[in-house]
Design an enzyme around this catalytic site. Structure first.
Site, short mmCIF file in Angstrom:
data_model
loop_
_atom_site.label_atom_id
_atom_site.label_comp_id
_atom_site.label_asym_id
_atom_site.label_seq_id
_atom_site.Cartn_x
_atom_site.Cartn_y
_atom_site.Cartn_z
CG HIS A 52 -8.79 68.82 -3.08
ND1 HIS A 52 -7.67 68.54 -3.82
CD2 HIS A 52 -8.47 69.93 -2.35
CE1 HIS A 52 -6.73 69.43 -3.57
NE2 HIS A 52 -7.19 70.28 -2.67
CD GLN B 9 -7.22 65.30 -4.86
OE1 GLN B 9 -7.07 65.40 -3.65
NE2 GLN B 9 -7.39 66.37 -5.62
NE ARG C 70 -1.47 69.15 -3.92
CZ ARG C 70 -2.21 70.21 -3.66
NH1 ARG C 70 -3.01 70.22 -2.58
NH2 ARG C 70 -2.16 71.28 -4.42
CG ASN D 180 -7.13 78.17 -2.36
OD1 ASN D 180 -5.95 78.51 -2.31
ND2 ASN D 180 -7.52 77.13 -3.06
#
Length: 389
Positions: A336, A317, A288, A150
């Site tokens: 995200h 998260q 991050r 990805n």
């Protein structure tokens, strides 16, 4: 028989979609390979339709038939946090644990110590910092991820967020939604990206893809990385190399962040570093959330030192409802999602299947997928996470 625990994000609020009836498109483009020549995931087979939602609980990354046909047990859950979570109960006798960076199953030293049977932790996607890698090394647990699956999805998202910030898209769209036509209000913070200095922090697969996609916009590209890029690459894109991020941020208008989360990068974007940037700079951080000091970012936006901040990574998260990044001024945050488009899901689901096939059949996992193996950093992990010698 192995026990596989798969942690995925919850299904859509309105129910799991039927393919292709409930989807915007009926298929995905066929790709030959990755731009650097690395082959796409090549499992012996898949049991899903590319383009379907695979990353949520019902999608199961398309793994159930394969695992159960081969005599393995599969447990799928989205309940991952806290001592009473399903994940906490199931990890104690799991042989394989799989999760995504978008909904990470945090494998802390304490959890790894409880996981007496654990042999491999797989990230369906890229980024394995939700696993305590030092402890995995100590316990001889293999850590693998679907490298590059990805990366281009994240790069596209990054370019989108750069443009959204610089052009100040979010309030302009809201004016249209609200029925207004306030052109002066809409453009009072809108600029062209052309001619700006754009800096990339960490020029790995994602960072290079961002530079390659931004180059046609007529920007001046800068970067810093632990490993300098080849001279011919720098010349092709007219790159300016900086020895460290401290020098980089002084010379740019836009910063994009693509470094892994390590002891060295944690909290790096703090008040002191932000104060050295040009007033009115922009930051896009799809790497991050913990690389940035949460409250320093808020204060820099409120003071005007930063003109905008975007990204789709948070710490922790999922982010709590009252996380200040949800409501801070001039933000274009997402939850995200950059690396879990339906296109990306097809690649990282296939890559996860490939890793499992290799693991169960005793074949070598390809080096680009390896982070930790045999008590040492290996493959991609040796490049991205191990200390530079």
């Amino acid at each position: 028989m192995a026990k596989v625990v798969l942690v995925l994000y919850p299904d859509p609020v309105n129910g799991f979609p039927e393919f292709p009836k409930d989807y915007a498109r009926d298929s995905l483009p066929e790709l030959p390979d990755y731009p650097n020549g690395q082959t796409l995931p090549n499992p012996k087979g898949i049991d899903f339709t590319p383009g379907a939602l695979l990353g949520s609980v019902t999608g199961e990354l398309g793994l159930r038939k394969y695992l159960e046909d081969n005599g393995h047990e599969l447990v799928v859950t989205s309940d991952k946090d806290g001592e009473n979570s399903v994940f906490e109960r199931e990890l104690v006798d799991a042989d394989v644990i799989i999760s995504q960076p978008f909904w990470p199953a945090y494998l802390t030293p304490e959890r790894l110590a409880k996981s007496k049977n654990l042999k491999i932790a797989v990230t369906a996607g890229i980024g394995s910092d939700h696993v305590d890698l030092d402890t995995a090394n100590e316990l001889g647990i293999t850590v693998a991820e679907v490298t590059y699956s990805n990366s281009l999805s994240v790069a596209e998202h990054t370019v989108m967020q750069v443009l959204v910030l610089v052009r100040d898209f979010v309030p302009q769209h809201q004016i249209a939604v609200d029925g207004g036509w306030n052109i002066a209000d809409a453009v009072e913070r809108s600029y062209d990206l052309e001619g700006m200095d754009v800096g990339v922090f960490a020029a790995g697969r994602i960072g290079r893809a961002v530079m390659e996609r931004l180059a046609p916009f007529g920007v001046h590209l800068h970067y810093t990385d632990r490993f300098r890029l080849p001279a011919e690459y720098e010349e092709k894109y007219n790159l300016v190399f900086h020895e460290n991020i401290e020098d980089l941020v002084k010379n740019i208008d836009v910063l994009t962040v693509h470094a892994p989360l390590t002891d060295e990068t944690s909290g790096l974007l703090d008040e002191q570093l932000l104060s050295t940037m040009r007033r009115g700079s922009y930051i896009v951080n799809p790497a991050r959330g913990a690389i940035a000091d949460r409250d320093a970012i808020v204060r820099a936006l409120e003071s005007g030192q930063l003109a905008g901040y975007a990204g789709d990574v948070w710490a922790p998260q999922p982010a709590p409802v009252d996380h200040p990044w949800r409501t801070m001024p001039h933000n274009a945050m997402t939850t995200h999602t950059s690396g879990t488009s339906l296109s990306a899901q097809a690649k990282y689901a296939a890559g996860t299947r490939e890793i499992l096939e290799c693991f169960f059949e005793g074949r070598e996992i390809r080096p680009e997928y390896l982070i930790v193996q045999g008590g040492n950093y290996a493959g991609t992990g040796a490049h991205s996470y191990a200390e530079k010698k």
